[in-house]
Structures are given as C-alpha cells and as structure tokens.
Design a protein around this motif. Sequence first.
Motif, PDB file in Angstrom:
ATOM      1  N   UNK A 277       0.821  -1.199   0.000  1.00 22.27           N
ATOM      2  CA  UNK A 277       0.000   0.000   0.000  1.00 22.27           C
ATOM      3  C   UNK A 277       0.852   1.245   0.000  1.00 22.27           C
ATOM      4  N   UNK A 278       0.290   2.326   0.502  1.00 22.22           N
ATOM      5  CA  UNK A 278       0.975   3.618   0.489  1.00 22.22           C
ATOM      6  C   UNK A 278       2.255   3.560   1.309  1.00 22.22           C
ATOM      7  N   UNK A 279       3.307   4.196   0.777  1.00 24.25           N
ATOM      8  CA  UNK A 279       4.552   4.344   1.521  1.00 24.25           C
ATOM      9  C   UNK A 279       4.502   5.642   2.318  1.00 24.25           C
ATOM     10  N   UNK A 280       5.156   5.619   3.468  1.00 23.39           N
ATOM     11  CA  UNK A 280       5.142   6.789   4.338  1.00 23.39           C
ATOM     12  C   UNK A 280       6.408   6.776   5.186  1.00 23.39           C
ATOM     13  N   UNK A 281       6.876   7.936   5.557  1.00 23.76           N
ATOM     14  CA  UNK A 281       7.986   8.060   6.488  1.00 23.76           C
ATOM     15  C   UNK A 281       7.405   8.506   7.826  1.00 23.76           C
ATOM     16  N   UNK A 282       7.561   7.666   8.819  1.00 27.99           N
ATOM     17  CA  UNK A 282       7.042   7.941  10.154  1.00 27.99           C
ATOM     18  C   UNK A 282       8.207   8.124  11.115  1.00 27.99           C
ATOM     19  N   UNK A 283       7.886   8.476  12.339  1.00 27.76           N
ATOM     20  CA  UNK A 283       8.933   8.631  13.348  1.00 27.76           C
ATOM     21  C   UNK A 283       8.660   7.700  14.523  1.00 27.76           C
ATOM     22  N   UNK A 284       9.704   6.982  14.937  1.00 29.90           N
ATOM     23  CA  UNK A 284       9.643   6.147  16.136  1.00 29.90           C
ATOM     24  C   UNK A 284      10.714   6.688  17.078  1.00 29.90           C
ATOM     25  N   UNK A 285      10.372   7.659  17.897  1.00 29.88           N
ATOM     26  CA  UNK A 285      11.400   8.381  18.664  1.00 29.88           C
ATOM     27  C   UNK A 285      12.134   7.489  19.651  1.00 29.88           C
ATOM     28  N   UNK A 286      13.464   7.614  19.657  1.00 29.24           N
ATOM     29  CA  UNK A 286      14.278   6.905  20.639  1.00 29.24           C
ATOM     30  C   UNK A 286      13.994   7.489  22.024  1.00 29.24           C
ATOM     31  N   UNK A 287      13.538   6.632  22.938  1.00 33.62           N
ATOM     32  CA  UNK A 287      13.213   7.098  24.278  1.00 33.62           C
ATOM     33  C   UNK A 287      14.485   7.369  25.089  1.00 33.62           C
ATOM     34  N   UNK A 288      14.447   8.362  25.973  1.00 32.64           N
ATOM     35  CA  UNK A 288      15.615   8.613  26.833  1.00 32.64           C
ATOM     36  C   UNK A 288      15.864   7.439  27.772  1.00 32.64           C
ATOM     37  N   UNK A 289      17.089   7.324  28.233  1.00 27.49           N
ATOM     38  CA  UNK A 289      17.403   6.316  29.242  1.00 27.49           C
ATOM     39  C   UNK A 289      16.914   6.779  30.606  1.00 27.49           C
ATOM     40  N   UNK A 290      16.641   5.821  31.480  1.00 25.63           N
ATOM     41  CA  UNK A 290      16.203   6.209  32.814  1.00 25.63           C
ATOM     42  C   UNK A 290      17.414   6.460  33.699  1.00 25.63           C
ATOM     43  N   UNK A 291      17.175   6.651  34.989  1.00 23.92           N
ATOM     44  CA  UNK A 291      18.258   7.003  35.903  1.00 23.92           C
ATOM     45  C   UNK A 291      19.295   5.900  36.037  1.00 23.92           C
ATOM     46  N   UNK A 292      18.932   4.669  35.663  1.00 25.06           N
ATOM     47  CA  UNK A 292      19.874   3.552  35.721  1.00 25.06           C
ATOM     48  C   UNK A 292      20.535   3.280  34.373  1.00 25.06           C
TER      49      UNK A 292
END
Length: 880
Positions: A277-292
């Motif tokens: 189907x349709x092609x699209x560029x999406x974003x899957x943001x890299x989550x920050x690391x936690x305190x550990x």
Amino acid sequence: MASQQPINATLQRTLKWIVLLVISAVATTLLHGSLHAGQPHLYPSQYASTVTAPFNQPSYYPIMAQPPASYRPVGEWVGRLILPTVEQYQQMAQSTQETDWVWMEVEVAPADASNWVGQVVRLAWQPTPLAQAYVNKASRDVRFAPEVQKTLEAGILHPVRLNGRDRVGPLQSLAGARPFDDVTVVLRGDVQREDMEISIDDLSNHSSLNLPNNSPTLRIVREPVQETGRYYGLVQFVEPVLPDNAALPTQCPGSPPCTSDWMRVRHYNPVSRQFDGAEEIIRIPQQPQDKDGVYNMTTRDLAQSPTGEAGWYISGALDQAGVFTVQAMQPRSMVQLQPQQTVLGFRRGLDYINFRNWETVETRKGTIQTVLVDPTVNRSGDALVDWQEGERVLVMHLFGGRGGNHAAHESLILGTYAGHFSFGLGRVVRDPFTNDLIFDIDYLQVYGNGSDGTISGANTWRNYMGNLIRGKAGTRPVSDVLIKLDTLTEDYNFGGTRLSFFNELLGELSLIGARYRIGDGSGDSTITSATSCVQDSAQGLFLAMQRFRQTIEANPQVMEWMRANPNDPTTQRFRRLVKLGTDLANHLTPMGVVRWDWSQNAEVLMGVRSEDEQFISIDDFQIRNLLTGLISWRTALPRQAHDELSMLFLTNSAKLWFLRPNQIGGNDPGIEPLEATLAMGGWKLPFTQIPIFSVLINRTFGGVTIPTAIDWLITLAVLLGFGMLAFAITQTAYIASPLSSATPFLSWQPSPLPWHQSLLTLIRFLFVPALLKEYVFRVLLIPYPKPWVSTFTWWSWALLALGIYMVYHLLSARLRRSKAATSPILLVLVALLGLACTIAYRCTGSLWTITVIHWAAVSIWWLLLGGQQWHNAALRLAKP
C-alpha cells in the motif's frame, strides 16, 4: 430572500462551533495553567527521565490533526484525563452530589459527535445502581502514610496530587495517578452524551471552570481503559531513513552510531492482502534512558526483526510537523489465530506448561512463540474450530526479568526471579485492516507503586505492553495464557435471567485496581508477604467466583428453573462451574483456611460489613502478614500461580493459547530474557528442566495443609483399619516367627516405664520416627495430590516411595546390626503401615494426618501392646 434563511442557519451553526472551540481553548489553558502552577517535585525515576522529552508530552500532538485514511481510531471515544481542582469537586458535590468525575480532553469521537473533538468535557458515571455502588466501594479518603516520603525519594511514583482529598473515586484516582495529566483512555461500553447548548448571549455568563455542571458531559458505566495513541495502522517496516532536517539520536542502546528515529513503512493493502500500500515516512522516537541507564525501546535492527514478518500495528498521532509519530507498537503475528505449534492431549499439555513454556528462554530473544494447547481433540485441524469471532477468553499474564550484561541488569536471587502476574479479558475480533480474526486483549492490572508510571486498572495491550515509554514488550519476556472455557466466558441464561461471571470478574478486578491506585487511602500500594499483584489478583478471582455462585444459589427462581431443567446446557454448565469453583477454592486456599482479609472483603462486597472498612491489606511487613501470605502460598509467586492455574483450567477441559514474546522489537545488545521462576526455580537438575528445590518446597508447603473434620474422620478410619488388619496378621503369623517362644508380637502388656518416661517416649515418637519419616518418605517423595496429577502417575510415585522406605528400613537395621528390625513380621507391618499412611495422604493431602497415624501405631504398640517387651526379647534371642 428565499435562500437567506438557510444561510443564516449555517452562520449560526458556524458561530456556535467557533464559540465552543473558544470556550474549550480557554478552559484547557486555564486548566493547564492551574496544574503547572504547583507541579510536584519529581525525584529521579524512569518516569522523570522520559516525561520531559517533547514527544512524550500531550501538547506535542495537535488534537485536530487527522492522519491519512490508512489509519483508524483506536476507539470510538478517546481522550486525555485532567484532574479537577478540589474546589471544583466541592462545588459539584454541593450542586449535584457527584463526587467522582474528571475532565477529559476529547481526542477522538464518533462521526456523529465530531464537534466534541478538542473540547474539554466532564467524564462522569451514569446514575445506575451498579455504577454508583462501584463508585462507593472504590472511593476512599486519601491521607498519605509516613513511609510514602521515603519511597518518593527512591523514585517510586505515588498519587501526590490526591493527598488530602476526600472520597477519591476510581475516575479521580485514574486521572491523578501520575504527577502530570498524561493518562489517555478509551471509553468502552455504553457512553451517554449530555450536550450543552451555548449561544452568544450565554458566553459572557458562561463559567465552565467555576460551574462544571454546566459543561458537556460524557457518562459511562464501566471504568475507562488506559490507552496509548489516538490512531493506529498496519504497516511493514522497510528501512530507517534520515531526512535532511533530522539528526541521529545521540544516545541509544549498543555501540554508536544510533539508528535513525525515522522509518520508511508500507501500509497493508486490503485488496492485494500484501504490504504494497501507500509508503510513508514515520517517526519512532528513541526514548531517553532512565536514571539507571536503561532504554525501554530501540529502533536498532527493528526492520530486520523476525517478529515483524507479518507486519506491525503502530499507534500514535500526528506531531506538530504533520509526521505520524509512533507511541506504541504490536506485532501482528502474535495476535493472529495461527498458532506456530499445537499441543494435543492433557499429558502433553501439562508437559508444555511445566517444562516447555520457558525452556531456554535466554536463547529466544527477539522472537515470539504462539502455542495452542487443546486437551479435547485429537487432530490439529480440529483445535481451531471453536475459536470464532466474538469468543471471549480469560487472560493470565506473567512477565520475566531483564537480564543480560547491562550494569542495571536483573538477576536471580537465591535461584528466584518473581516477575509480575495479572489477569485480563480478551476477545476474538475481526481485524479492520485485514478482515482476519485476531485477539484483542485488555489487562486488568493490579500493580503496586513503581517508577515507570504503570497504573493499576484496565490497560489495552498497546498501553501496557507496546507503549514505547513504559511498555514491557521490548525489555521483558512475557507469557500470556488465553483461557477458553465456557463456564467462565459464556453468559448464563436461566430461563430469561441472564448472569455473567465474565462481568463479575471484570467488576472485582476493576475494584481492586482502583483501590490499589490510592493504596486504599494510604497512597502506598506496598508489596508485602500478604499483598501483591498475584495475591490480590487471585483474591479477585476467588471473590468473583464466590459472589457469582452465591448470587445464583440465592435466587429461588433460578434454582427452581434448574431443578425443572436438569439436562439443559445452562444447568449442566453451571454444575461444571460449581466443580471448577471447588477446585479453585481448594487451590487458592491450600491450607484449608480462607484468609481473614479475603473473608472480610467478601463480606464488604456482599454488604454484610460496612463499605468504609478496609478492603485490601497493605500494611508493612508484619508477622500477621507473613502468616496471612502463607495461607495462600500457592499464589505467593507469579510463576506458580500462572502455571498451576493453567494446569487447573486444563484439568477442567479448557483450551489454552500461549502468547510468548521475548524482548521483541529493536535489538538492545545489553539485555537478555530472564525466566520468571518458582521459588528457587532457577536451580535445576543438570541436563534437565526439573527445578528440584522448587519441587521440594511445593511438596513441603502442600503437606502442611490443615486437615478438615472429614480429613480427621478419614484418618481415624485408616488407623482403625490398619489396627484390625495388623492384629489379624500377627495373630495368624506370630507362632511361625522365630521369636514367638519369647513373646507374641501383639499382646496387652503396658510398658513398665514410669509415666514421665512414657510421656517423653510419646514426644520422641511424635518427631522420630513419625514426623521425620512421613515428611521424607511421603511428602517429599510423592507428588502432592492435585487434580492434574493422574491416578496412575501418583500411585507410581507412591509405590516407589514405599519401596525406598522399605529399603531404608533394611539398610538402617543392617547398619545398627539389629536383627529384630529385620524380623519378617515386623517388615510386613512396616510395609502395611507405610501403605496405610500413603492411602491417608492420598485422601487428605496432609502431613499432620499421616504423622498422627504413624505416631499412634508405633506408640500404642510400644507402650500398650508389648512392643517394648517384644523388642527386648528379640534382642536377647539375637545375642550369640
């Protein structure tokens, strides 16, 4: 002039729409301003590390932005909850007596209510007796316990905005569970609208913030389900890309460089049934690391993940630049009704639960196993016949640990990793993208205070498992068991009286989850020896079953209908439910005693006790809690409840569908799946999957079951039967014994010992040989008599244990050089006593009953029937 009237009507509708938007915008601004004016301080935690990222804030996603047609809403009504002020609650309580409601910023609405999108409306309960009773039972005054400050400083989240409030109900506790208004929900069930007509003349007098009862209102009958994202689509990841105006993340799991946040995807095409189907560029943001330093997700190797071969469901919303930004992901292959393996037969099903489900889990990273266990059919093709659209299932959830070489990795402690347990409810639904059948799962989480922002209550799979901020799918191995059993999942129709155990369980677990969110008023849902996710989930199941049976048995019309229709399928199904309820009660109360708190809670729910009494025991560690936890020890650890309840349901002809994702998604090289274990279950016999210490622990706890009155009657009958048979044997055979010329084996010859020495002898015999030998040769060597242990298997082990017992007796006699102990008549009676104790253990399952039999037999013989004299005579004859 003829066309002027329609034009004016159009202008009026447009003006009204503009007015509503203006009012909504003002309300939203003031609400947000009031919240941000006194935000609580955040101590370091996973939640504090992630909430500050722009893409994790609600304002990053414009409400009115609509994604392309290839996406669908995640529900009919979707919105973000906003906690009202104390003053607003007080005003509402004075004017309408409503104590539990919240603001909801509407993000998705049905087509005929599109003008509600973007509005901040009131979310409240319908005035039905059931809904109001639920609110009353779930509401508590919140006054934080002193220990909360310490756990706050350790990074544990508590509902700090609710501290000091009165009558905090389930909606208020849901909206105020986290420090910020970032809880998204989807509304299920009957949703009623109370529209508000606003004119230009009303605008100057309108004060929706000061008079919330004048606001548009949505009224519900069941608690909202926590959700992630507004829209979702079915795509296949093609490759990461890097737009000209974008940059790679600076931090991510593994070695640099990081993988791009941006991903080229292809949507599913319902015509070709392919991802063309349709092609699209999406974003899957890299989550920050936690305190550990732990990352909850990564896009590294995501496009090559084997779990994505059938595509991914991605949910999220359009960001400020109009790019679809992913907030949660779910692999399609996991929810398809296409098991990778089918296990047929009861015995093979037990083997899978005990040994195969978590086998070599550390090698399964990044993979999914889907296994259907069916004890009722003989062919794999027949196993799928009953899984039809609309079928409901009970879900049991268990997650394991985050192992590996990461600095903050989790590990076994004394060979044990507890994990987490919860129930859930699922349905077989039609996939709107493919038109195929898939599973749709909601968890009913009973979740203690943590650091990631997970909230007790109903959660969609996307929110609890697939959420990029705090979901478990990317970092933990999980075992979800979908239980199809008509006694649990199908409604009952007793001649027109309709009842549903499924709904009863939903109500019980929702209530416990709501009380957990506020720590039952203390603000602290502490995990203790008596209170935990698994203990209180089990309590919910126990109470639901108890209440459902009582509801039916207390209804004279229903009971009369069943007596008049004994062969009706509904009557037959209820009888199977009664049997299942008995099995569950025996399993959940293995000591033979109902926990004091469960009993009190049942009385609160049935109206016997005041609703103001405490519902959940959440005290700190105390001896009382320890003893309470031991009463329900079979649900002390999540893995044990998960496995044994699976086997119990299998025994009652349930079909079990196992969904086993193992740290799926992108590849974090620093983590590995860690098995959730039984007590000391990580220590196994070499070259096997047998957790030997767990087996011994379970048999030990099983054996200390407190006998019932019937058990003691069985014990007395076995003891009398042994005595009569022993007397008959000895009277027939003692003349042929070499020792018969000295003294008969059994005769009335009370011991010449003084009374105090006889008493000491009785005490010594109680512990040695009675208690010690019965514990070693019966309790430890024989499987505990549970419903799923077949008679043949049990007696095979029992006879083997009896043989070992006799061999031990002979070896012990040789080591002591006691020829008396090897006397043929004594060996026959020792074997007979062992068999009597084995029969009693089979019937009562208690160490105490068989100890009494052994102790009574030895003591009576030794002190009253000439045992001491016979032994002394045997020793004299044995001397050269």
